[in-house]
Structures are given as C-alpha cells and as structure tokens.
Motif scaffolding. Structure first.
Motif, short mmCIF file in Angstrom:
data_model
loop_
_atom_site.label_atom_id
_atom_site.label_comp_id
_atom_site.label_asym_id
_atom_site.label_seq_id
_atom_site.Cartn_x
_atom_site.Cartn_y
_atom_site.Cartn_z
N GLU A 71 0.84 -1.21 0.00
CA GLU A 71 0.00 0.00 0.00
C GLU A 71 0.87 1.26 0.00
OE1 GLU A 71 -0.59 2.47 2.41
OE2 GLU A 71 -2.38 3.31 1.47
N ALA A 72 1.93 1.22 0.78
CA ALA A 72 2.80 2.41 0.85
C ALA A 72 3.41 2.72 -0.52
CB ALA A 72 3.91 2.17 1.89
N LYS A 73 3.74 1.67 -1.24
CA LYS A 73 4.31 1.88 -2.58
C LYS A 73 3.24 2.28 -3.59
CE LYS A 73 8.79 0.76 -2.72
NZ LYS A 73 9.28 1.43 -1.50
N VAL A 74 2.06 1.65 -3.50
CA VAL A 74 0.99 1.98 -4.45
C VAL A 74 0.60 3.44 -4.29
CG1 VAL A 74 -1.48 1.59 -4.95
CG2 VAL A 74 0.06 -0.36 -4.69
N ARG A 75 0.50 3.90 -3.04
CA ARG A 75 0.10 5.29 -2.77
C ARG A 75 1.11 6.29 -3.34
NH1 ARG A 75 -4.13 4.24 -2.92
NH2 ARG A 75 -5.39 3.19 -1.39
N ARG A 76 2.36 5.90 -3.43
CA ARG A 76 3.38 6.83 -3.89
C ARG A 76 3.90 6.47 -5.28
NH1 ARG A 76 5.72 10.12 -0.67
NH2 ARG A 76 7.73 9.92 -1.70
N ALA A 77 3.17 5.56 -5.96
CA ALA A 77 3.71 5.02 -7.22
C ALA A 77 4.10 6.13 -8.18
CB ALA A 77 2.68 4.10 -7.86
N GLY A 78 3.27 7.16 -8.28
CA GLY A 78 3.55 8.21 -9.25
C GLY A 78 4.77 9.03 -8.89
N LEU A 79 5.19 8.94 -7.61
CA LEU A 79 6.28 9.80 -7.15
C LEU A 79 7.61 9.06 -7.12
CD1 LEU A 79 4.30 11.30 -4.13
CD2 LEU A 79 4.66 12.35 -6.38
N ASN A 80 7.51 7.73 -6.97
CA ASN A 80 8.76 6.98 -6.74
C ASN A 80 9.35 6.43 -8.02
OD1 ASN A 80 8.13 7.42 -4.18
ND2 ASN A 80 7.66 5.30 -3.61
N ASN A 81 8.84 6.95 -9.16
CA ASN A 81 9.32 6.38 -10.42
C ASN A 81 9.21 4.86 -10.39
OD1 ASN A 81 10.45 6.10 -12.93
ND2 ASN A 81 12.53 5.81 -12.10
N ILE A 82 8.14 4.38 -9.72
CA ILE A 82 7.97 2.93 -9.67
C ILE A 82 6.84 2.51 -10.63
CG2 ILE A 82 6.22 2.80 -7.82
CD1 ILE A 82 8.01 0.48 -6.65
N LEU A 83 6.31 3.51 -11.33
CA LEU A 83 5.28 3.18 -12.33
C LEU A 83 5.95 2.52 -13.52
CD1 LEU A 83 3.03 6.39 -12.49
CD2 LEU A 83 2.42 4.11 -11.69
N GLY A 84 5.13 1.98 -14.35
CA GLY A 84 5.67 1.49 -15.62
C GLY A 84 6.18 0.07 -15.52
N ALA A 85 6.52 -0.43 -16.64
CA ALA A 85 6.85 -1.85 -16.75
C ALA A 85 8.28 -2.10 -16.28
CB ALA A 85 6.70 -2.29 -18.21
N GLN A 86 8.43 -3.21 -15.63
CA GLN A 86 9.77 -3.65 -15.21
C GLN A 86 10.55 -4.11 -16.43
OE1 GLN A 86 11.18 -3.75 -12.34
NE2 GLN A 86 12.74 -5.34 -12.39
N GLY A 87 9.76 -4.50 -17.45
CA GLY A 87 10.45 -4.96 -18.66
C GLY A 87 10.46 -6.46 -18.78
N ASP A 88 10.49 -7.16 -17.61
CA ASP A 88 10.48 -8.63 -17.69
C ASP A 88 9.09 -9.14 -18.07
OD1 ASP A 88 13.01 -8.43 -16.84
OD2 ASP A 88 12.54 -8.75 -14.71
N ILE A 89 9.07 -10.37 -18.57
CA ILE A 89 7.79 -11.01 -18.90
C ILE A 89 7.52 -12.08 -17.84
CG2 ILE A 89 6.52 -12.36 -20.63
CD1 ILE A 89 7.16 -9.62 -21.66
N ASN A 90 6.34 -12.08 -17.22
CA ASN A 90 6.12 -13.09 -16.18
C ASN A 90 5.60 -14.39 -16.80
OD1 ASN A 90 3.43 -12.87 -16.75
ND2 ASN A 90 2.88 -11.78 -14.87
N VAL A 91 5.36 -15.35 -15.94
CA VAL A 91 4.98 -16.69 -16.40
C VAL A 91 3.69 -16.62 -17.23
CG1 VAL A 91 3.68 -17.18 -14.29
CG2 VAL A 91 4.63 -19.05 -15.60
N GLN A 92 2.90 -15.57 -17.02
CA GLN A 92 1.64 -15.45 -17.78
C GLN A 92 1.89 -14.83 -19.15
OE1 GLN A 92 -0.37 -16.88 -15.89
NE2 GLN A 92 0.60 -16.54 -13.92
N GLY A 93 3.16 -14.50 -19.45
CA GLY A 93 3.44 -13.85 -20.73
C GLY A 93 3.07 -12.38 -20.68
N GLU A 94 2.85 -11.85 -19.46
CA GLU A 94 2.48 -10.43 -19.32
C GLU A 94 3.70 -9.60 -18.93
OE1 GLU A 94 -1.90 -11.55 -17.36
OE2 GLU A 94 -0.13 -11.15 -16.13
N VAL A 95 3.78 -8.38 -19.46
CA VAL A 95 4.89 -7.49 -19.08
C VAL A 95 4.77 -7.19 -17.59
CG1 VAL A 95 5.93 -5.21 -19.38
CG2 VAL A 95 4.96 -6.43 -21.35
N GLN A 96 5.84 -7.49 -16.84
CA GLN A 96 5.78 -7.27 -15.40
C GLN A 96 5.93 -5.79 -15.09
OE1 GLN A 96 8.71 -9.88 -13.49
NE2 GLN A 96 6.99 -10.83 -12.41
#
Ligand code: P6P
Length: 346
Positions: free
Chosen positions: A45-70
């Motif tokens: 929750e602490a990270k989600v609340r600050r996602a826009g500020l911590n440059n934690i938005l956006g894709a990690q770039g890796d693909i997870n087991v579901q074939g989805e961009v992580q």
C-alpha cells in the motif's frame, strides 16, 4: 480510562485471534500466518500510494509466467508477499501468479501445515492510470506428512481462509476464515487495519452487472441471453453496467452492493481469463460466505479440481437472484441445444 469500549478500534489482528479460537489445535499459527499478509499489504500500500512519485510506475520490462509485461509494482508486491510469508513457520509452500512454479519452503516440517496461493497485484495493467488494484490470497491446509507437489492442487472447498486487499480510495482487507466475511480499512493515522465492515452480506438482488461488453459477440449464447435480460429489466429491474477492469475492485462492489460480476469464456480466453486458484477460489469462498454464489457457468467454482496452479476458469459471481436467473438461462440454452439436435437432419 473510558468505559466505552466502542472507542477502541478492533484491529484485524484482534479479529483474527478471535477467529483463531475456531481452529482446534491451532496455536496462534493461523493468526501469525495472516499477519504476514497484513504486513505485506501495508508495505505494498505504501508503494501503491506513492507510485507516481517513486518512479515505480511502468513496466519492469520482464515477462512473467503469464506472458504479461511485469510492472515494477508487480515485482515489488511479489517479493514482499513472498518474503513476509516465507518467514511464517506454519507455511509449507507458497505459489504466486508471478512465478511459474510454487516455492516449497518447508517440505517435512510437521508445523508447516498451510499452503498460500496468491496474486500479489491483480489488475496491475491499470497501475499507470491510477485505477484500483488488489492482492488476492487463498489459504489451504495440506495433508500431514512430507509435502508432495500435488498437495497444492486442491479444490476451493478445502480453503481454510481467503481474501483480498483492495488498494482503492481507501485500502481495505476483506477476508473470511469460514465464519462470515469481514472488512478492515487501513487507518493511516495508526498504521493498522481496523474493523469497518463486520459480517458483510451480499444483497439478494443488486442493481449493477459487471462484464467487459467488448466480449459480448463471442460469449456463449447463455451469457448473451442473460446479459440481454439484465439490460432489458427481465429480472425485475433494469441493471446498470459498471466495469472497472480490475477484478478485486469489480468484485468488491458486487460483494457490498450486490449484482453480478462476469468473466465468461471468450474467443481469446475460451477457458476464461481469471485464475482458478488465486482469483476465482478466494472470490467464490467470500461470495458464498456472504450469501452469494459463484460458478464457472456450469458448476460451483469451489468444486473445481485444478490441474495446474495457473489454471484459468470462467467466473460468474453474484447475489442469489442474479445467479438463479443465470442458471435459468443456462438451462434454457441446454434445452434449445437438445431440441435443435433432435430436429437435426440424420
Ligand atoms: P479484460 C486484470 O488484468 C484482470 O486479470 C482482472 O483483474 C480483470 O477482471 C480482468 O483482467 C480484466 O480483463 O479482458 O476485461 O481487460
């Protein structure tokens, strides 16, 4: 000291300890396990609340087991859930939507009696546009003895607890341990989940139906007929469409206000898109505990036997009225099929 105890919030820990007494022989291990989930929820929750500020938005770039961009938050949430649960001695195995294989933590420990299956951040594709996301979890008890890999593939009726965390306008933890459904809202002032919705009951009939309408054309006929009836007022009221595209948020609204949430078989996902073990099963357990029902369009979700931890399933979950009306549509479709078969030229 005030004699009015109503001033003192009931935290989720206190509530779990009260629930704990229902588990014969459990020596606080269950509450210790669930506290791993609440700790992880606060960190996510602490990270989600600050996602826009911590440059934690956006894709990690890796693909997870579901074939989805992580998404970066996916990766963080997965690590936090895995670490928080990993130190609970009562847990034998954890399995995450983000990992192809389960993680066996304690194969032989007699104390390690639980298996936790989770989606660390469901709806993560919505993160960048600030739409609610959630964490889902399902807790099953494993047979005594050495853990075998198939011990994890159990039907949903064997869940001992399940729930979700919704990171919405407020952050809520909603869980059941088989004795009703209870909601806790995170109070940022004290950093604790406090009881805000005790014994949630799903209304027998609601006013919303929730489905991705873009799939209408390629749904099975009974789903199309049912949705036509919801729109037309055939079931006693004209329903209003609400679809967020984040299962936890769409189900949470359905749980509180009634109605129906549907993810049907579609052309792109003929077996449904949602995951049986860590999305449909927790939702189905909660829905039934709150007086609703959940099926895969044919049978009770909680009776489904998984072949793999990432199995998908269609899901329709809602109040008794909505689910009864769907069942009628399905029976009519079956009757129509059989009468057409009988008329079919030999
Ligand atoms: P669609 C989110 O990606 C998710 O897994 C669920 O949370 C949500 O209900 C569903 O997919 C939305 O899928 O096809 O409507 O975009």
């Amino acid at each position: 000291m005030s004699s009015d105890r109503s001033e003192y919030p009931v935290t989720v820990q206190q509530h779990i300890l009260r629930e704990q007494k229902r588990f014969p022989g459990a020596s606080g291990e269950f509450s210790w396990l669930l506290s791993g989930i609440t700790l992880a929820a606060k960190m996510i929750e602490a990270k989600v609340r600050r996602a826009g500020l911590n440059n934690i938005l956006g894709a990690q770039g890796d693909i997870n087991v579901q074939g989805e961009v992580q998404q970066k938050l996916d990766v963080y949430a997965n690590r936090v859930m895995s670490d928080s649960l990993g130190v609970r001695d009562s847990i034998a195995v954890i399995a995450s939507e983000e990992n192809e294989q389960p993680t066996v933590l304690r194969r032989q420990s007699p104390q390690a009696r639980y298996i936790v299956v989770f989606d660390p951040l469901d709806g993560s594709s919505n993160i960048d546009v600030n739409v609610s996301v959630g964490t889902t979890f399902s807790i099953i008890k494993r047979p005594q003895g050495v853990y075998c890999d198939n011990d994890i593939l159990r039907p949903g009726y064997e869940q001992v607890a399940a729930g979700y965390v919704l990171y919405g306008s407020s952050t809520m933890l909603v869980y059941t341990a088989g004795n009703g459904v209870h909601g806790f809202t995170l109070d940022p002032g004290i950093g604790a989940f406090v009881l805000s919705h005790e014994d949630i009951r799903m209304p027998t009939q609601g006013k919303y139906y929730s489905v991705n309408e873009s799939h209408y054309a390629d749904m099975p006929p009974e789903f199309r007929k049912y949705i036509d009836g919801l729109r037309s007022g055939q079931y006693g009221r004209k329903y209003v469409s609400r679809y967020i595209g984040s299962m936890v948020a769409d189900f949470h609204r359905t749980l509180l206000t009634g109605g129906v949430f549907i993810y049907p078989p579609t052309k792109s996902h003929p077996s449904g898109k949602l995951r049986l073990m860590y999305e449909a099963n927790p939702v189905a357990f909660l829905a039934e505990q709150a007086g609703g029902k959940a099926t895969n369009g044919q049978e009770r979700v909680l009776n489904l036997m998984p072949d793999g931890i990432h199995d998908r399933t269609p899901l329709i979950v809602g109040g008794l009225t909505e689910m009864t009306e769907f069942e009628k549509c399905r029976r009519d479709a079956l009757r129509q099929d059989s009468s057409e078969l009988n008329r079919a030229p030999i």
